[in-house]
Design a protein around this motif. Structure first.
Motif, PDB file in Angstrom:
ATOM      1  N   ALA A 196      -9.947  -0.679   0.208  1.00 18.46           N
ATOM      2  CA  ALA A 196      -9.892  -1.270  -1.127  1.00 18.46           C
ATOM      3  C   ALA A 196      -9.675  -0.189  -2.182  1.00 18.46           C
ATOM      4  N   LEU A 197     -10.324   0.954  -2.004  1.00 16.47           N
ATOM      5  CA  LEU A 197     -10.161   2.060  -2.950  1.00 16.47           C
ATOM      6  C   LEU A 197      -8.742   2.614  -2.892  1.00 16.47           C
ATOM      7  N   ILE A 198      -8.191   2.719  -1.675  1.00 18.71           N
ATOM      8  CA  ILE A 198      -6.820   3.204  -1.518  1.00 18.71           C
ATOM      9  C   ILE A 198      -5.836   2.243  -2.187  1.00 18.71           C
ATOM     10  N   ASP A 199      -6.019   0.929  -1.944  1.00 16.79           N
ATOM     11  CA  ASP A 199      -5.134  -0.073  -2.550  1.00 16.79           C
ATOM     12  C   ASP A 199      -5.225  -0.033  -4.068  1.00 16.79           C
ATOM     13  N   SER A 200      -6.438   0.113  -4.587  1.00 15.88           N
ATOM     14  CA  SER A 200      -6.617   0.166  -6.033  1.00 15.88           C
ATOM     15  C   SER A 200      -5.900   1.374  -6.630  1.00 15.88           C
ATOM     16  N   ALA A 201      -5.950   2.500  -5.929  1.00 16.97           N
ATOM     17  CA  ALA A 201      -5.262   3.704  -6.396  1.00 16.97           C
ATOM     18  C   ALA A 201      -3.753   3.504  -6.376  1.00 16.97           C
ATOM     19  N   THR A 215      10.932  -3.984  -8.109  1.00 14.55           N
ATOM     20  CA  THR A 215       9.927  -3.050  -7.588  1.00 14.55           C
ATOM     21  C   THR A 215      10.389  -2.390  -6.298  1.00 14.55           C
ATOM     22  N   GLY A 216      11.404  -2.939  -5.672  1.00 16.56           N
ATOM     23  CA  GLY A 216      11.799  -2.487  -4.345  1.00 16.56           C
ATOM     24  C   GLY A 216      11.011  -3.242  -3.285  1.00 16.56           C
ATOM     25  N   ASN A 217      11.465  -3.176  -2.053  1.00 17.07           N
ATOM     26  CA  ASN A 217      10.766  -3.877  -0.964  1.00 17.07           C
ATOM     27  C   ASN A 217       9.742  -2.959  -0.311  1.00 17.07           C
ATOM     28  N   GLN A 218       9.236  -3.369   0.843  1.00 16.83           N
ATOM     29  CA  GLN A 218       8.191  -2.657   1.576  1.00 16.83           C
ATOM     30  C   GLN A 218       6.853  -2.658   0.833  1.00 16.83           C
ATOM     31  N   MET A 219       6.693  -3.570  -0.124  1.00 13.29           N
ATOM     32  CA  MET A 219       5.455  -3.627  -0.902  1.00 13.29           C
ATOM     33  C   MET A 219       4.517  -4.664  -0.292  1.00 13.29           C
ATOM     34  N   PRO A 220       3.281  -4.306   0.076  1.00 14.85           N
ATOM     35  CA  PRO A 220       2.320  -5.279   0.612  1.00 14.85           C
ATOM     36  C   PRO A 220       2.026  -6.381  -0.399  1.00 14.85           C
ATOM     37  N   VAL A 221       1.900  -7.593   0.084  1.00 21.09           N
ATOM     38  CA  VAL A 221       1.676  -8.733  -0.809  1.00 21.09           C
ATOM     39  C   VAL A 221       0.396  -8.567  -1.618  1.00 21.09           C
ATOM     40  N   SER A 235       0.053  -8.696  -5.684  1.00 17.49           N
ATOM     41  CA  SER A 235      -0.867  -9.644  -6.312  1.00 17.49           C
ATOM     42  C   SER A 235      -1.748  -8.934  -7.339  1.00 17.49           C
ATOM     43  N   GLN A 236      -2.307  -7.792  -6.956  1.00 17.78           N
ATOM     44  CA  GLN A 236      -3.138  -7.025  -7.886  1.00 17.78           C
ATOM     45  C   GLN A 236      -2.322  -6.511  -9.068  1.00 17.78           C
ATOM     46  N   LEU A 237      -1.103  -6.085  -8.780  1.00 14.64           N
ATOM     47  CA  LEU A 237      -0.239  -5.573  -9.835  1.00 14.64           C
ATOM     48  C   LEU A 237       0.111  -6.674 -10.832  1.00 14.64           C
ATOM     49  N   ASP A 238       0.404  -7.871 -10.307  1.00 16.61           N
ATOM     50  CA  ASP A 238       0.707  -9.024 -11.159  1.00 16.61           C
ATOM     51  C   ASP A 238      -0.483  -9.354 -12.060  1.00 16.61           C
ATOM     52  N   ALA A 239      -1.680  -9.263 -11.514  1.00 18.36           N
ATOM     53  CA  ALA A 239      -2.881  -9.545 -12.301  1.00 18.36           C
ATOM     54  C   ALA A 239      -3.053  -8.535 -13.429  1.00 18.36           C
ATOM     55  N   ARG A 240      -2.635  -7.292 -13.207  1.00 18.08           N
ATOM     56  CA  ARG A 240      -2.730  -6.262 -14.239  1.00 18.08           C
ATOM     57  C   ARG A 240      -1.657  -6.423 -15.303  1.00 18.08           C
ATOM     58  N   LEU A 241      -0.433  -6.709 -14.850  1.00 11.60           N
ATOM     59  CA  LEU A 241       0.710  -6.713 -15.755  1.00 11.60           C
ATOM     60  C   LEU A 241       0.996  -8.059 -16.405  1.00 11.60           C
ATOM     61  N   ASP A 242       0.587  -9.151 -15.731  1.00 12.49           N
ATOM     62  CA  ASP A 242       1.032 -10.470 -16.177  1.00 12.49           C
ATOM     63  C   ASP A 242      -0.055 -11.508 -15.933  1.00 12.49           C
ATOM     64  N   ASP A 243       0.339 -12.655 -15.359  1.00 19.02           N
ATOM     65  CA  ASP A 243      -0.593 -13.771 -15.220  1.00 19.02           C
ATOM     66  C   ASP A 243      -1.191 -13.919 -13.827  1.00 19.02           C
ATOM     67  N   ASP A 253       0.752 -14.977  -1.352  1.00 17.08           N
ATOM     68  CA  ASP A 253       0.088 -15.392  -0.115  1.00 17.08           C
ATOM     69  C   ASP A 253      -0.614 -14.193   0.525  1.00 17.08           C
ATOM     70  N   GLN A 254      -1.773 -13.848  -0.017  1.00 16.67           N
ATOM     71  CA  GLN A 254      -2.486 -12.675   0.481  1.00 16.67           C
ATOM     72  C   GLN A 254      -2.972 -12.849   1.918  1.00 16.67           C
ATOM     73  N   ALA A 255      -3.217 -14.100   2.314  1.00 18.14           N
ATOM     74  CA  ALA A 255      -3.681 -14.354   3.681  1.00 18.14           C
ATOM     75  C   ALA A 255      -2.639 -13.954   4.718  1.00 18.14           C
ATOM     76  N   SER A 256      -1.381 -13.915   4.326  1.00 18.12           N
ATOM     77  CA  SER A 256      -0.311 -13.550   5.261  1.00 18.12           C
ATOM     78  C   SER A 256      -0.331 -12.055   5.583  1.00 18.12           C
ATOM     79  N   VAL A 257      -0.915 -11.265   4.716  1.00 19.68           N
ATOM     80  CA  VAL A 257      -0.971  -9.800   4.861  1.00 19.68           C
ATOM     81  C   VAL A 257       0.439  -9.229   5.087  1.00 19.68           C
ATOM     82  N   ASN A 258       1.423  -9.840   4.452  1.00 16.96           N
ATOM     83  CA  ASN A 258       2.809  -9.393   4.612  1.00 16.96           C
ATOM     84  C   ASN A 258       2.986  -8.026   3.955  1.00 16.96           C
ATOM     85  N   ALA A 259       3.524  -7.081   4.716  1.00 17.43           N
ATOM     86  CA  ALA A 259       3.682  -5.713   4.214  1.00 17.43           C
ATOM     87  C   ALA A 259       5.083  -5.457   3.672  1.00 17.43           C
TER      88      ALA A 259
END
Length: 221
Positions: free
Chosen positions: A37-42, A164-170, A174-182, A207-213
């Protein structure tokens, strides 16, 4: 004495021993998840900083030259003779302009790095293809890219959009969207890329449950 030990060994672990083992496993798993979680937040903070930096560079360039990067028709005269000029119509609507945006920004000193402005390496206005010599990389080895179109899910009117480019984990998006937008994948100014709706969203949300990377998003100012 030997009889006592044989009976104790046959009995296996006591409830106290099992409980201790479970507690230890729980602590280990908790540490792993907390560390992730700390790594993802960073990573989210890093990408947020990069996107904000690109936006700031874009606006600063426009303020100085009264034109948008990549589209600036006098870039080879006012910035550097190596710069690929655009047609000045306010839209990054050609391969040379999509590649030129990073070259012009770098040559003008608004972003770091060196980019070749190669139209052959920047892909189309809808895909996420580019080369490391032409576009800057995101932290997951995809490429930031700006193009004129409507690739964000639900956008109907074309505009200059930042991919943003691809290869981005969902979960990161999701966290980025919450910071930047709705925080929703198909509304607001930060949305899932059209090509990734099925794989990365469910009922309009990430779809965070999918854990799509391998996901991608599109941002508009």
């Amino acid at each position: 004495m030997s009889t006592y030990h044989s009976h104790r060994n046959a009995a296996g672990f006591t409830l106290v021993e099992v409980a201790i083992v479970l507690v230890i496993i729980g602590l280990i798993l908790g540490g792993v998840f907390k560390g992730q979680a700390l790594i993802d937040s960073a990573r989210v903070r890093s990408i947020n900083t990069e996107l904000t930096g690109i936006q700031t560079a874009w606006l600063s360039f426009a303020d100085r030259y009264r034109a948008i990067p990549g589209d600036f028709a006098r870039a080879d005269v006012q910035i550097d003779s190596a710069a690929s000029p655009g047609n000045g119509n306010g839209k990054l609507d050609s391969s040379s302009e999509r590649a030129g945006v990073w070259q012009q920004l770098a040559l003008a000193g608004f972003i770091s790095g060196s980019f070749d402005g190669s139209a052959a390496n920047v892909g189309s206005a809808s895909d996420l293809d580019c080369a490391a010599t032409t576009c800057p990389k995101n932290p997951f080895n995809g490429f930031y890219k700006i193009a004129y179109g409507a690739q964000g899910a639900g956008f109907d009117t074309p505009a200059n959009e930042l991919f943003t480019g691809n290869q981005m984990p969902v979960g990161i998006l999701s966290q980025l969207d919450a910071r930047l937008d709705d925080g929703h994948a198909t509304t607001g100014r930060f949305r899932v890329h059209r090509d990734y709706v099925a794989a990365c969203t469910r009922n309009g949300d990430w779809d965070q449950a999918s854990v799509n990377a391998n996901c991608a998003a599109v941002s508009r100012n």
